[in-house]
Structure formats: C-alpha cells, structure tokens
Scaffold this active site. Structure first.
Site, PDB file in Angstrom:
ATOM      1  N   LYS A   1      -2.329   3.054  -0.987  1.00 34.44           N
ATOM      2  CA  LYS A   1      -1.351   1.948  -1.374  1.00 34.44           C
ATOM      3  C   LYS A   1      -2.791   2.498  -3.029  1.00 34.44           C
ATOM      4  O   LYS A   1      -3.569   2.095  -3.059  1.00 34.44           O
ATOM      5  CB  LYS A   1      -1.674   1.093  -1.318  1.00 34.44           C
ATOM      6  CG  LYS A   1      -0.527  -0.116  -1.743  1.00 34.44           C
ATOM      7  CD  LYS A   1      -0.739  -1.203  -2.428  1.00 34.44           C
ATOM      8  CE  LYS A   1       0.592  -2.108  -2.259  1.00 34.44           C
ATOM      9  NZ  LYS A   1       1.119  -3.444  -2.151  1.00 34.44           N
TER      10      LYS A   1
ATOM     11  N   GLY B   1       2.041   5.875  -9.978  1.00 29.34           N
ATOM     12  CA  GLY B   1       1.823   5.871  -8.418  1.00 29.34           C
ATOM     13  C   GLY B   1       0.267   5.693  -7.753  1.00 29.34           C
ATOM     14  O   GLY B   1      -0.161   5.503  -6.844  1.00 29.34           O
TER      15      GLY B   1
ATOM     16  N   ARG C   1      -3.935   0.208   3.717  1.00 33.60           N
ATOM     17  CA  ARG C   1      -3.351  -1.231   4.131  1.00 33.60           C
ATOM     18  C   ARG C   1      -2.899  -0.899   5.923  1.00 33.60           C
ATOM     19  O   ARG C   1      -2.225   0.294   6.146  1.00 33.60           O
ATOM     20  CB  ARG C   1      -2.165  -1.411   3.241  1.00 33.60           C
ATOM     21  CG  ARG C   1      -0.812  -2.846   4.440  1.00 33.60           C
ATOM     22  CD  ARG C   1       0.368  -2.502   2.897  1.00 33.60           C
ATOM     23  NE  ARG C   1       1.027  -2.417   3.235  1.00 33.60           N
ATOM     24  CZ  ARG C   1       2.230  -2.466   2.010  1.00 33.60           C
ATOM     25  NH1 ARG C   1       1.504  -3.520   0.959  1.00 33.60           N
ATOM     26  NH2 ARG C   1       2.942  -1.397   1.012  1.00 33.60           N
TER      27      ARG C   1
ATOM     28  N   ASP D   1      13.459  -5.563  -0.187  1.00 29.70           N
ATOM     29  CA  ASP D   1      11.961  -3.993   0.511  1.00 29.70           C
ATOM     30  C   ASP D   1      10.800  -4.915   0.727  1.00 29.70           C
ATOM     31  O   ASP D   1      10.758  -3.868   1.080  1.00 29.70           O
ATOM     32  CB  ASP D   1      12.406  -2.788  -1.200  1.00 29.70           C
ATOM     33  CG  ASP D   1      12.330  -4.136  -2.350  1.00 29.70           C
ATOM     34  OD1 ASP D   1      13.109  -4.522  -2.370  1.00 29.70           O
ATOM     35  OD2 ASP D   1      11.176  -4.280  -2.832  1.00 29.70           O
ATOM     36  N   ASN D   2      11.070  -6.150   0.365  1.00 29.72           N
ATOM     37  CA  ASN D   2       9.391  -5.975   1.033  1.00 29.72           C
ATOM     38  C   ASN D   2       9.435  -7.448   2.191  1.00 29.72           C
ATOM     39  O   ASN D   2       9.155  -8.520   2.732  1.00 29.72           O
ATOM     40  CB  ASN D   2       8.917  -7.769  -0.205  1.00 29.72           C
ATOM     41  CG  ASN D   2       8.553  -6.553  -1.379  1.00 29.72           C
ATOM     42  OD1 ASN D   2       8.311  -5.682  -1.726  1.00 29.72           O
ATOM     43  ND2 ASN D   2       8.928  -7.284  -2.880  1.00 29.72           N
TER      44      ASN D   2
END
Length: 492
Positions: free
Chosen positions: A111, A124, A174, A250-251
C-alpha cells in the site's frame, strides 16, 4: 539466505478484466521501519531473511520475490452514499497470495506502491503518518480479537509525498483474508457484466464460504454468510468504542475483516454521535450509525447478486430480503450480549439491557471515558472499594452513584463470586487502546524527529490490551484538554 514467499495466486488466474497487471514503482532509498516477525512466521516466511536490505527492497516494491504476480484490483463503490463506477487499487498492488501455517489463504499487498490505472490522478503513494496509523490500529485490533487486516511491514521510501505539506513517504505491507469488497461486485454489476459477477461470486464462495457451494441456493447462502460476518464485526466495533470513519462499500470486506484504516478513531469520552473523520461532514458514519450503514452496504451487495438468486427479479428480491432480514436481529443479539458481558451480566433478564443503556446514557451526559469506565467497572465488580476511581470519571459522580445499586443487585444474582466475575470482565474490557492523541504523538515523533521509539512503545502497550502492567499506565490515560484530537484524516 534469499527471502522466499510460497505464493499461490488464485485471484490472478481470473480473467484480465478483474485487475490490471503492473509492477510497483521503485523508490529511492528503502529503509525497513518495522517487520512483524510473528506474523511473518504465521505466513510461512523467514523473518531473518526479511529483516535486512532484501526485506526493505521487497516491501518497498523495488524487488519482486519469486512467484509474485503483481496486480491492482478493479472495484467500484458508494462513497458517502454516492456511487462511483470505477475506483480500484489506486495506490496498492497485490503481490500475491500465500497459504499460511493454519491453512488460511492470505493476500500480501503493498500500500503506497505507486500509480496504477485506477489512481484517478493521485500519486499512488502514502506518507509516514497513515502508514504508522494503520500499522498501530490494525495490530491493536488483532490483539483485541477483532477480525482485521494485518500489518506485515512498514518501509520508508527516502522520498517525499505532497499533501498539505511535503511529508516523508512510506509503504505498508498489508495482509488480508482477501481484498474482495462489496465494491468488487458493484464494479461488474454496474457494467452489466453478469458473467463476471457470477465468476466473482463463485470465487468468493470457494475462498470465504465453501459450505455454501453445497447449499440449495449457494448465492443466498453466500449473502447470508457475508451478513453474519458484518453483524459480528460491527458489534465488536461498538463494544470497544471504534469508529471506522469511512464505511463506503469499497471499504466493506466480504471476509468480515476490518479494512482500510484511514480516518478511523477510538472514542475517548462516550458519545454515540461521535465523528472524527474530516471528510464525514454530515456524520453518516458516526459511531452509532455503523450498524445501519453496514446493513445498507449489504443491501448494495444483494442488488448485485439478484440475477443469481432467482430466475425472476421479483423472486430474487424476496430471496435477498429474506437473506438480509435477520441482520438487525443478529446484530442486536450480539451487541446486547457483548454489552452485558462488559458489565458482568449474562442471561435473558429483559431489564439488563435497560441497565446497560442507563449506564451509557449517564456516560454520555457526564463525559465519562468509554474504555476507562468499563475497565474500572471490573474493579468495582470485585468490591465497593473500586467505586472511587470509577466515580471520578463522571463530571457528576452522582450519576454513577444512582446507577450502581441496581447493578450490584443484578450482580448478586449471577453465578460465581466477585473475584471470578471481575476477572471475566477484565477479559472483555481492554485496559488500553490506541488513543488518537497517542497515535498523533507517535506520528509527530516519526515525521519530525525520525524517532520510532514512541511507535514501538505504543505497539508494545496495545499488543496485550487486557493486561494491566506498570509500563502501560501512561497509555491508559485519556487526553488532557490540549491533547484532544478532534479530526482524523485519510492521508490520500
């Protein structure tokens, strides 16, 4: 000895429209800030091989371990109620999957690893602050027994990222049961790609709900499983005073893990309307709203699965409503049981819930600290000598005094003695959480002074959250007025 990752990358075998293949963007000067050695061992990795320069290069994205198949996943999502048809991994790249020592398939993702086709103009990258926050909070959640993604490593990049100012960059590694989200299904449903929705559902069933494959209606069984996990997860959030802060679809992970620690926070003083996220202007994701939002997110998942649930839309809607119909009942039962455990009660007496609600109301009215109130209640359960420290948490101690007699009357009717009861309560009421002001202090020390000692100290304190030890006493204290953190930020 070279670091070896036993990759077995199932998601990368899905059709190309499910992701974009690309390598992480190398960084200037990778430096390993922290390696989670126990987690590495769980994953079947060699911590010693990852502890030096090679580990730093891998976790920064400068070197790909053998067997990696880096991809950025496609997904959509409702963000604060508004649908965005394409989001995706804008600053994350999945290196691959490993099967850990317990036989569980786990994603390993970088990430902050650079731009992807889903970056939507973003850089990004990630900064020190959000990386350290996610490392601390995700590992604390794991120690608290809450399903969560984990943090395997944090690496400094030797570069700066630009947010409100130039900040030192970092990359977080992660680990997740998967990165499938409600938004993953929404991405294909919004495109009318029924085949992809079916492929994704079959993949999710095989990975997260294998018993559903033999059910009379596998997709209904899958939906029910996701709903069960979300009900249990949000009940646990509320019982530790956790506010996710950005419960967009999306989480919302299909696995039932807590994912994406952006503007998250733990409450200090109890307030059911508490909001910390700087981007949650209207309190959509406030503490007490989280169960309702979880159910709303599940309804969006059900919408994507309608073509799979029955032959006609009318019949499919009935199946979906039935599958989700017991979410509220299940959540309420789990939350009620958890709250009663926090005050030392068990059983079906209908007045017990009123008792705990009365305590919460007094806490809200008098600014009592959520975590400390329940922790000190353990000592009060052992005997009245514990009352003094507990009363001190209420601006008006009479609020506690008027509540305690009814509570002690109920405790007297419970099986077991005071000492055993207090011990059981201490096993469910943490002594320490990663408080917002402490996290901010850690970030300030790391960013301004390159000092990671406070980071390590907070990690150590929260690693055994149910044990009181002399060295964690400073971390148990609520913030002074000048230390209070009123807003948290996502870091993008």
């Amino acid at each position: 000895m070279a670091a070896r990752f036993p990759f077995d990358n199932s998601y990368a075998r899905l059709p190309p429209r499910f992701f974009a293949r690309l390598d992480p963007t190398p960084v200037a000067d990778p430096r390993l800030l922290r390696l989670n050695a126990p987690l590495a061992e769980q994953l079947g990795l060699d911590p010693a091989a990852l502890a030096g320069a090679e580990g730093a290069a891998i976790f920064a994205g400068n070197r790909l371990p053998e067997g990696a198949e880096p991809i950025a996943l496609a997904y959509a999502g409702h963000q604060f109620g508004h649908f965005v048809p394409q989001l995706g991994d804008g600053r994350a790249i999945l290196l691959g999957e490993v099967v850990d020592r317990e036989g569980r398939r786990r994603d390993i993702q970088l990430k902050g690893s650079g731009r992807t086709p889903f970056s939507r103009g973003g850089d990004g990258r990630a900064a020190f602050g959000p990386v350290l926050r996610e490392y601390i909070v995700s590992e604390a959640m794991a120690a608290l027994g809450v399903p969560t993604t984990r943090s395997l490593a944090a690496v400094a990049t030797g570069e700066h990222v630009f947010r409100e100012a130039a900040l030192p960059g970092a990359v977080l590694t992660r680990v997740a049961a998967s990165h499938l989200r409600v938004g993953s299904f929404q991405y294909f449903a919004a495109r009318g790609d029924a085949e992809a929705v079916r492929l994704l559902a079959d993949y999710a069933i095989a990975r997260h709900e294998p018993e559903a494959a033999s059910a009379a209606n596998p997709y209904r069984a899958f939906l029910e499983g996701v709903a069960r996990r979300q009900a249990a997860l949000v009940a646990q959030w509320l019982q530790i005073g956790f506010i996710h802060g950005v419960m967009n679809t999306d989480n919302c992970a299909i696995s039932g893990e807590t994912i994406d620690y952006g503007p998250c926070a733990f409450m200090d003083a109890y307030d059911p309307k508490a909001v910390f996220s700087s981007i949650d202007s209207f309190g959509r994701y406030a503490y007490a709203n989280q169960p309702r939002i979880a159910q709303w997110n599940l309804a969006r998942l059900a919408e994507t699965l309608l073509p799979l649930l029955a032959e006609t839309e009318e019949a499919a809607v009935e199946v979906a409503q039935a599958a989700l119909g017991d979410f509220a009942t299940r959540f309420e039962a789990l939350h009620r049981a958890g709250l009663l455990r926090k005050i030392g009660l068990a059983g079906d007496d209908p007045t017990d819930l009123e008792l705990v609600q009365a305590l919460l109301q007094r806490m809200a009215e008098t600014g009592a600290d959520f975590t400390l109130t329940f922790r000190r209640l353990c000592n009060a359960a052992a005997g009245p000598e514990g009352d003094a420290a507990l009363r001190a948490l209420f601006r008006d101690p009479a609020a506690y005094d008027s509540w305690a007699p009814a509570w002690r009357e109920r405790l007297a009717a419970q099986p077991g003695g005071p000492r055993d009861r207090a011990a059981a309560m201490r096993a469910t009421n943490p002594a320490v959480i990663p408080r917002n002001h402490q996290i901010e202090a850690v970030i300030t020390a790391a960013v301004e002074r390159d000092d990671l000692a406070p980071f390590e100290a907070l990690l150590a304190a929260t690693a055994r959250p149910f044990e009181e030890r002399p060295e964690i006493e400073p971390f148990m204290l609520p913030p002074r007025e000048e230390e209070r953190v009123l807003q948290t930020f996502c870091g993008t």
